[in-house]
Scaffold this active site. Sequence first.
Site, short mmCIF file in Angstrom:
data_model
loop_
_atom_site.label_atom_id
_atom_site.label_comp_id
_atom_site.label_asym_id
_atom_site.label_seq_id
_atom_site.Cartn_x
_atom_site.Cartn_y
_atom_site.Cartn_z
N GLU A 262 0.80 -1.22 0.00
CA GLU A 262 0.00 0.00 0.00
C GLU A 262 0.84 1.27 0.00
O GLU A 262 0.49 2.25 -0.67
CB GLU A 262 -0.94 0.00 1.22
CG GLU A 262 -2.13 -0.94 1.10
CD GLU A 262 -1.78 -2.40 1.36
OE1 GLU A 262 -2.63 -3.28 1.12
OE2 GLU A 262 -0.64 -2.65 1.82
N HIS B 212 -9.98 -5.64 10.20
CA HIS B 212 -10.75 -5.33 9.00
C HIS B 212 -12.04 -4.57 9.33
O HIS B 212 -12.89 -4.40 8.46
CB HIS B 212 -11.12 -6.61 8.25
CG HIS B 212 -9.96 -7.32 7.63
ND1 HIS B 212 -8.95 -7.88 8.37
CD2 HIS B 212 -9.65 -7.55 6.33
CE1 HIS B 212 -8.07 -8.44 7.56
NE2 HIS B 212 -8.47 -8.25 6.31
#
Length: 327
Positions: free
Chosen positions: A60, A129
């Site tokens: 990322e 998450h």
Amino acid sequence: MKKTLMFDALREATDEEMDKDKRVLVIGEDVGHYGGSYKVTKGLHAKYGDLRVLDTPIAENSFTGMAIGAAMTGLRPIVEGMNMSFLLLAFNQISNNAGMLRYTSGGNFKIPIVIRGPGGVGRQLGAEHSQRLETYFQAIPGLKIVACSTPYNAKGLLKAAIRDNNPVIFFEHVLLYNLQEDIPLEEYVLPLDKAEVVKRGLDLTIITYSRMRHHVMQAVDILVQEGYNPEVIDLISLKPLDIKTIAESIKKTHLVIIVEECMKTAGIAAELIAQINEQVFDELDAPVVRLSSQDIPTPYNGKLEQATVIHPQQIIEAVKRLVKLKA
């Protein structure tokens, strides 16, 4: 009008802007051949090819930094975070580069980048998450932050974000992708900095955003049947906050409840309460009430997970308590 799922509305917005402007491209994990984890980019790779729908490694910080560099050269990248929690790995790039480069370059560079993807508490996705990162990014100068809540505003806001010359963090809720709604066939664009008055009312003001908009409206449907008349505002813009719309409502109702999925400590509600107290404190008939998630990592266990977030019954009870207090 046509019935459209939220993920299709987001895909349509991306497709229309890519078709209109060759500088628009999509970067992220599985956005190309796979079509995105939630199918927001489905079919775009076949239409636009590798250079405009770019599958990246699981890195990322690298691909976010690359997208910021692309924006500096005049391209208009859309970065998809497979889950917004993963973008904590790109926090340095988002804060020190995306947020600051226009200022630190003396205006020589614009950073027209959209960083979008799913977040919020899903259904047993686990703590890592299920994070709500809106306040992590709210403190960064130079960013705009948007939280869509319906297929209609998702499409109009994403189109506006892609066209904006500033970095926009675009939050989508993981449990809203299959939400369906009639949206116009003709093109439309919505402002990034305006709240939406979802329902007019007189008794009190309920301020919310993202998935909690729907919990609030479930509660309001029951409250209206019992004779209550709340006003509901969907923030949409988390940075900047549309304090003008909020203040106008408070001057009418004089009572406020904020409903958020964000953590209570240093959440969006905390900043909003500060601004309300600074600007319209004398209009309040009672302290602002905030209904927020528990300050704990989101449990994997389904029942415990549900217990961490706000539900319609809690909203109903809070409204009744506050209205009774005023009476």
